[in-house]
Design a protein around this motif. Structure first.
Motif, short mmCIF file in Angstrom:
data_model
loop_
_atom_site.label_atom_id
_atom_site.label_comp_id
_atom_site.label_asym_id
_atom_site.label_seq_id
_atom_site.Cartn_x
_atom_site.Cartn_y
_atom_site.Cartn_z
N PHE A 33 17.26 2.33 -29.29
CA PHE A 33 16.90 3.58 -28.65
C PHE A 33 18.07 4.14 -27.85
O PHE A 33 18.86 3.38 -27.30
CB PHE A 33 15.73 3.35 -27.66
CG PHE A 33 14.56 2.63 -28.25
CD1 PHE A 33 14.53 1.24 -28.29
CD2 PHE A 33 13.47 3.33 -28.74
CE1 PHE A 33 13.43 0.56 -28.81
CE2 PHE A 33 12.37 2.67 -29.26
CZ PHE A 33 12.36 1.28 -29.30
N LEU A 90 21.60 5.59 -21.65
CA LEU A 90 21.19 4.19 -21.75
C LEU A 90 20.75 3.87 -23.17
O LEU A 90 19.96 4.60 -23.76
CB LEU A 90 20.03 3.91 -20.79
CG LEU A 90 20.37 3.88 -19.31
CD1 LEU A 90 19.12 4.02 -18.47
CD2 LEU A 90 21.10 2.61 -18.95
N TYR A 100 11.71 -4.00 -24.04
CA TYR A 100 12.99 -3.34 -24.21
C TYR A 100 14.06 -4.05 -23.38
O TYR A 100 13.84 -4.41 -22.22
CB TYR A 100 12.93 -1.90 -23.71
CG TYR A 100 12.18 -0.91 -24.58
CD1 TYR A 100 11.17 -1.30 -25.45
CD2 TYR A 100 12.47 0.44 -24.49
CE1 TYR A 100 10.49 -0.38 -26.22
CE2 TYR A 100 11.79 1.38 -25.25
CZ TYR A 100 10.81 0.96 -26.12
OH TYR A 100 10.13 1.89 -26.88
N PHE A 102 17.86 -3.19 -22.04
CA PHE A 102 18.77 -2.06 -21.86
C PHE A 102 20.20 -2.53 -21.67
O PHE A 102 20.46 -3.60 -21.14
CB PHE A 102 18.37 -1.25 -20.62
CG PHE A 102 17.17 -0.38 -20.81
CD1 PHE A 102 15.90 -0.88 -20.59
CD2 PHE A 102 17.30 0.94 -21.20
CE1 PHE A 102 14.78 -0.07 -20.75
CE2 PHE A 102 16.19 1.75 -21.37
CZ PHE A 102 14.93 1.24 -21.16
N GLY A 103 21.13 -1.69 -22.09
CA GLY A 103 22.52 -1.85 -21.72
C GLY A 103 22.75 -1.36 -20.30
O GLY A 103 21.82 -0.87 -19.64
N SER A 104 23.98 -1.46 -19.83
CA SER A 104 24.29 -1.07 -18.45
C SER A 104 24.52 0.43 -18.28
O SER A 104 24.67 0.90 -17.16
CB SER A 104 25.53 -1.83 -17.96
OG SER A 104 25.23 -3.21 -17.85
#
Lengths: 111, 115
Positions: A33, A90, A100, A102-104
């Motif tokens: 996403f 994101l 989910y 998430f990346g940073s």
């Protein structure tokens, strides 16, 4: 632990430039996403992908496109950057849509 | 048009106090309600989640209360600590044919716990 890596933490681009934001996950998740985060508006879904080469529009796809040529990589493309696309972006991945990761984030400034 | 409405936008609590964040939704197809915690410079991380078959879920100092008839759910942080200072997002999901459950997020609450 699943790791979602976004290639850039900060980007500054000029209006009209084509911008690529890259995201890589290392746990073989089907779903990936792209969200943008703006104060007071929460997280808004731009695009998602549930398989290689498959993509679906989210709530705010205008001005964006995506590419998923490999399962682990999901790219967000701003075809012609505009100042109203200045935001935090994101990337997230998930297995069957739950949990989910998430990346940073990438903070993009368009000048 | 937000499908999940979150309040307040910001919250200041004294150390040791109770932090309460509320969310409301309209879509009765939502069947999973997670809360995410985001520290500065980091992406959101799953904190706690609940399904509508229970009215409360507790994990340590964090509790979700869920009211199905009112279509509301809330996060309570007991004995709030300065380390809890973060942005909190509620979310809700419904099934998507292709990607399983899809999350819709609330607008976020910026919590500051004063020492």
């Amino acid at each position: 632990d699943v790791k979602v890596t976004q290639s850039s933490r900060y980007l500054v681009k000029r209006t009209g430039e084509k911008v690529f934001l890259e995201c890589v996950q290392d746990m073989d998740h089907e779903n990936m996403f792209w969200y943008r985060q703006d104060p007071g508006l929460g997280l808004r879904l731009i695009y998602f992908s549930y398989d290689v080469k498959m993509k679906e529009k989210g709530d705010i796809p205008e001005g964006y496109s995506v590419s998923r040529e490999k399962k682990e990589r999901f790219s967000l493309i701003l075809e012609s950057a505009s100042t109203n696309q200045t935001s935090m972006y994101l990337c997230a991945s998930s297995l069957q849509g739950l949990g989910y990761t998430f990346g940073s984030g990438t903070r993009l400034t368009v000048v | 048009q937000q499908q999940v409405k979150q309040s307040p936008q910001s919250l200041i609590v004294q150390k040791g106090g109770i932090s309460i964040i509320n969310c409301a939704y309209e879509n009765t197809a939502f069947d999973y309600f997670p809360w995410y915690q985001q520290f500065p410079g980091k992406g959101p991380a799953l904190l706690i989640a609940i399904r509508p078959d229970v009215s409360e879920k507790k994990e340590g100092r964090f509790t979700i209360s869920f009211n199905k008839s009112a279509k509301q759910f809330s996060l309570h942080i007991m004995d709030s600590q300065p380390g809890d200072s973060a942005t909190y997002f509620c979310a809700a999901s419904a099934k998507n044919n292709n990607a399983g459950n899809m999350l819709t997020f609330g607008g976020g609450t910026r919590l500051m716990v004063k020492p």
